[in-house]
Design a protein around this motif. Structure first.
Motif, PDB file in Angstrom:
ATOM      1  N   ASP A  44       0.896  -1.192  -0.119  1.00 12.78           N
ATOM      2  CA  ASP A  44       0.078  -0.129  -0.045  1.00 12.78           C
ATOM      3  C   ASP A  44       0.785   1.442   0.013  1.00 12.78           C
ATOM      4  N   PHE A  45       1.935   1.247   0.770  1.00 12.35           N
ATOM      5  CA  PHE A  45       2.736   2.423   0.784  1.00 12.35           C
ATOM      6  C   PHE A  45       3.561   2.618  -0.347  1.00 12.35           C
ATOM      7  N   TRP A  46       3.867   1.504  -0.955  1.00 16.46           N
ATOM      8  CA  TRP A  46       4.578   1.573  -2.259  1.00 16.46           C
ATOM      9  C   TRP A  46       3.651   2.088  -3.277  1.00 16.46           C
ATOM     10  N   GLN A  47       2.578   1.662  -3.590  1.00 17.20           N
ATOM     11  CA  GLN A  47       1.533   2.091  -4.495  1.00 17.20           C
ATOM     12  C   GLN A  47       1.477   3.623  -4.196  1.00 17.20           C
ATOM     13  N   LEU A  48       1.380   4.206  -2.926  1.00 18.44           N
ATOM     14  CA  LEU A  48       1.171   5.462  -2.870  1.00 18.44           C
ATOM     15  C   LEU A  48       2.556   6.291  -3.165  1.00 18.44           C
ATOM     16  N   CYS A  49       3.481   5.925  -2.991  1.00 17.05           N
ATOM     17  CA  CYS A  49       4.698   6.441  -3.455  1.00 17.05           C
ATOM     18  C   CYS A  49       4.697   6.577  -5.066  1.00 17.05           C
ATOM     19  N   GLU A  50       4.383   5.470  -5.680  1.00 19.51           N
ATOM     20  CA  GLU A  50       4.347   5.820  -7.106  1.00 19.51           C
ATOM     21  C   GLU A  50       3.207   6.505  -7.623  1.00 19.51           C
ATOM     22  N   ARG A  51       2.171   6.728  -7.052  1.00 19.17           N
ATOM     23  CA  ARG A  51       1.055   7.922  -7.602  1.00 19.17           C
ATOM     24  C   ARG A  51       1.781   8.922  -7.235  1.00 19.17           C
ATOM     25  N   PHE A  52       2.347   9.396  -6.013  1.00 23.26           N
ATOM     26  CA  PHE A  52       3.001  10.574  -5.762  1.00 23.26           C
ATOM     27  C   PHE A  52       3.858  11.055  -6.562  1.00 23.26           C
ATOM     28  N   ASP A  53       4.748  10.029  -7.140  1.00 23.34           N
ATOM     29  CA  ASP A  53       6.035  10.222  -8.050  1.00 23.34           C
ATOM     30  C   ASP A  53       5.354  10.614  -9.377  1.00 23.34           C
ATOM     31  N   LEU A  54       4.220   9.922  -9.605  1.00 25.97           N
ATOM     32  CA  LEU A  54       3.662  10.344 -11.120  1.00 25.97           C
ATOM     33  C   LEU A  54       3.165  11.659 -11.112  1.00 25.97           C
ATOM     34  N   GLN A  55       2.443  12.075 -10.121  1.00 25.12           N
ATOM     35  CA  GLN A  55       1.954  13.455 -10.152  1.00 25.12           C
ATOM     36  C   GLN A  55       3.028  14.319 -10.042  1.00 25.12           C
ATOM     37  N   THR A  56       4.239  14.105  -9.483  1.00 27.05           N
ATOM     38  CA  THR A  56       5.244  15.171  -9.249  1.00 27.05           C
ATOM     39  C   THR A  56       5.851  15.186 -10.569  1.00 27.05           C
ATOM     40  N   GLU A  57       5.949  14.234 -11.311  1.00 24.39           N
ATOM     41  CA  GLU A  57       6.685  14.370 -12.725  1.00 24.39           C
ATOM     42  C   GLU A  57       5.861  15.004 -13.625  1.00 24.39           C
ATOM     43  N   ILE A  58       4.545  14.778 -13.564  1.00 23.40           N
ATOM     44  CA  ILE A  58       3.565  15.447 -14.472  1.00 23.40           C
ATOM     45  C   ILE A  58       3.540  16.774 -14.148  1.00 23.40           C
ATOM     46  N   SER A 124       0.088   3.286 -11.840  1.00 25.38           N
ATOM     47  CA  SER A 124       1.705   3.447 -11.576  1.00 25.38           C
ATOM     48  C   SER A 124       2.085   4.286 -12.621  1.00 25.38           C
ATOM     49  N   LYS A 125       3.327   4.916 -12.422  1.00 20.55           N
ATOM     50  CA  LYS A 125       4.169   5.911 -13.250  1.00 20.55           C
ATOM     51  C   LYS A 125       4.172   5.160 -14.689  1.00 20.55           C
ATOM     52  N   ARG A 126       4.753   4.082 -14.867  1.00 23.08           N
ATOM     53  CA  ARG A 126       4.852   3.414 -15.931  1.00 23.08           C
ATOM     54  C   ARG A 126       3.774   3.024 -16.770  1.00 23.08           C
ATOM     55  N   ALA A 127       2.723   2.665 -15.976  1.00 20.58           N
ATOM     56  CA  ALA A 127       1.462   2.392 -16.560  1.00 20.58           C
ATOM     57  C   ALA A 127       0.982   3.558 -17.468  1.00 20.58           C
ATOM     58  N   PHE A 128       0.999   4.768 -16.567  1.00 22.63           N
ATOM     59  CA  PHE A 128       0.416   5.853 -17.244  1.00 22.63           C
ATOM     60  C   PHE A 128       1.233   6.176 -18.638  1.00 22.63           C
ATOM     61  N   VAL A 129       2.639   6.242 -18.486  1.00 20.40           N
ATOM     62  CA  VAL A 129       3.344   6.467 -19.589  1.00 20.40           C
ATOM     63  C   VAL A 129       2.943   5.561 -20.855  1.00 20.40           C
ATOM     64  N   GLU A 130       2.979   4.185 -20.765  1.00 23.07           N
ATOM     65  CA  GLU A 130       2.439   3.342 -21.517  1.00 23.07           C
ATOM     66  C   GLU A 130       1.144   3.666 -22.105  1.00 23.07           C
ATOM     67  N   THR A 131       0.133   3.989 -21.345  1.00 23.43           N
ATOM     68  CA  THR A 131      -1.141   4.296 -21.770  1.00 23.43           C
ATOM     69  C   THR A 131      -1.180   5.438 -22.606  1.00 23.43           C
ATOM     70  N   ALA A 132      -0.175   6.495 -22.338  1.00 26.78           N
ATOM     71  CA  ALA A 132      -0.285   7.781 -23.081  1.00 26.78           C
ATOM     72  C   ALA A 132       0.274   7.310 -24.561  1.00 26.78           C
ATOM     73  N   LYS A 133       1.062   6.212 -24.612  1.00 27.17           N
ATOM     74  CA  LYS A 133       1.777   5.879 -26.089  1.00 27.17           C
ATOM     75  C   LYS A 133       0.798   5.135 -26.796  1.00 27.17           C
ATOM     76  N   ALA A 134      -0.381   4.729 -26.243  1.00 27.52           N
ATOM     77  CA  ALA A 134      -1.111   3.351 -26.903  1.00 27.52           C
ATOM     78  C   ALA A 134      -1.943   3.959 -27.815  1.00 27.52           C
ATOM     79  N   ASP A 135      -2.714   3.264 -28.373  1.00 25.04           N
ATOM     80  CA  ASP A 135      -3.635   3.589 -29.577  1.00 25.04           C
ATOM     81  C   ASP A 135      -4.929   4.062 -28.791  1.00 25.04           C
ATOM     82  N   PRO A 136      -5.736   5.106 -29.291  1.00 29.63           N
ATOM     83  CA  PRO A 136      -6.759   5.679 -28.619  1.00 29.63           C
ATOM     84  C   PRO A 136      -7.695   4.694 -28.089  1.00 29.63           C
ATOM     85  N   GLU A 137      -7.873   3.304 -28.770  1.00 31.28           N
ATOM     86  CA  GLU A 137      -8.664   2.544 -28.271  1.00 31.28           C
ATOM     87  C   GLU A 137      -8.410   1.978 -27.311  1.00 31.28           C
TER      88      GLU A 137
END
Length: 355
Positions: A44-58, A124-137
């Motif tokens: 749980d703590f690890w996932q929270l860090c990932e989410r915070f890291d994602l928002q920070t980098e955005i 997660s941070k990497r999932a968000f990046v991969e989603t942004a690269k994916a096809d619209p569908e």
């Protein structure tokens, strides 16, 4: 085009994690905590860090984008101000533009309605990046899953992308799509096959598809993926080898023979190496001519007052002559000699090896 700023509601939802994080981590030596509970707390703590890291980098990307755009509008020195800003904060240019791309992806996904701002923290941070690269569908499928409260990692993004690739492709026979639907054949096996079939000319597709229909199982899918990959490599390399154009060779019949003997991979690698060798010879000739030109120029500019420069020219003379000698080891026991001759503007080489 002016990019729209996120709404106050979106900002609040995206930054709902407090900036001052102070976790009460479980004590590893506390034997009263069950192992599964210990692991769950840390997860749980690890996932929270990932989410915070994602928002920070955005937000870092948005800040960097603002600095860059300000420089474009009124800056001087071709971006010097932006580069100085990065230097002061020890951020490389590559890192800066990666963050800007991340911010652009976030804003685009939100602006186009593909991503609910309230669902960002499910990524997660990497999932968000991969989603942004994916096809619209695929973005829509991932966003729907996140909106439903699913935890999105790169694995989930890839799984959804594979499912969409398999089910939407017109190259796959319906029997394989049915196998994917009932779970007999995983989409993660079908997605690579689709990508390889997309590279194969239509004249060769039917045979591969017929084989898939005859044996719609995982082993056949893996075999066809490899076959399609080797086939595309063979055809692509064959079109690039200039030497083949001088011979009355039927590449299609050669292909059929390679398929019959099950040595298509070897034939494809052969043609690939031939292509690389031709390119290397062309580059060698260009470099050799350039080296000779520079050597002549330096010879004219030097004289008795520059004995060391003259010694330098003497040392590399073996590389500027018609016969090039290159040692393959420090002892000089193995030497390659290449003879370069020019005929009608083309370079040919003769090679000998002294051992």
């Amino acid at each position: 085009m002016v990019e729209l700023a996120p709404s106050p509601e979106a900002i609040t939802a995206a930054l709902e994690i407090p900036a001052d994080i102070n976790f009460a981590l479980p004590d590893p030596a506390d034997e009263e905590i069950q192992e599964h509970e210990f692991q769950q707390q840390l997860e749980d703590f690890w996932q929270l860090c990932e989410r915070f890291d994602l928002q920070t980098e955005i937000w870092r990307g948005r800040i960097l984008r603002a600095v860059r755009d300000r420089e474009k509008i009124g800056g001087e020195g071709r971006g010097t101000g932006f580069l100085n800003w990065l230097k002061q904060r020890e951020i490389s240019k590559a890192q800066a533009y990666a963050l800007i791309q991340l911010a652009n992806s976030a804003d685009t996904l939100i602006t186009e309605g593909q991503l609910d701002p309230n669902s960002i923290n499910n990524f997660s941070k990497r999932a968000f990046v991969e989603t942004a690269k994916a096809d619209p569908e695929v973005q829509k499928l991932v966003s729907d899953a996140a909106h439903n409260g699913d935890r999105i990692t790169r694995r989930e993004v890839k799984q959804l992308a594979d499912e969409w690739t398999a089910m939407s492709s017109e190259l796959l026979p319906d029997v394989l799509k049915e196998k994917a639907t009932d779970g007999t054949v995983s989409p993660r096996h079908l997605a690579p096959l689709v990508k390889e079939l997309e590279k194969v000319p239509e004249t060769h597709l039917q045979a591969l598809q017929e084989e898939a229909i005859a044996s719609p199982d995982v082993d056949t899918v893996k075999y066809l993926t490899t076959s399609a990959r080797n086939l595309s490599k063979y055809l692509d390399a064959a079109a690039k080898v200039q030497t083949l154009k001088a011979f009355p060779l039927d590449m299609e019949l050669a292909l059929q023979e390679a398929l019959r003997l099950d040595c298509l991979n070897t034939a494809a690698d052969l043609l690939k190496q031939a292509t690389q060798l031709e390119q290397s010879v062309g580059k060698l000739f260009t470099t050799w001519k350039r080296l000779a030109t520079l050597s002549d120029r330096l010879y004219v500019d030097t004289g008795a007052s520059t004995p060391n420069l003259r010694s330098l020219l003497t040392a590399i003379e073996s590389l500027t002559q018609e016969v090039i000698e290159v040692p393959l080891d420090e002892d000089g026991n193995n030497t390659v000699r290449l003879k370069i001759t020019c005929s009608d503007g083309l370079a040919t080489t003769g090679t000998t090896t002294n051992q």
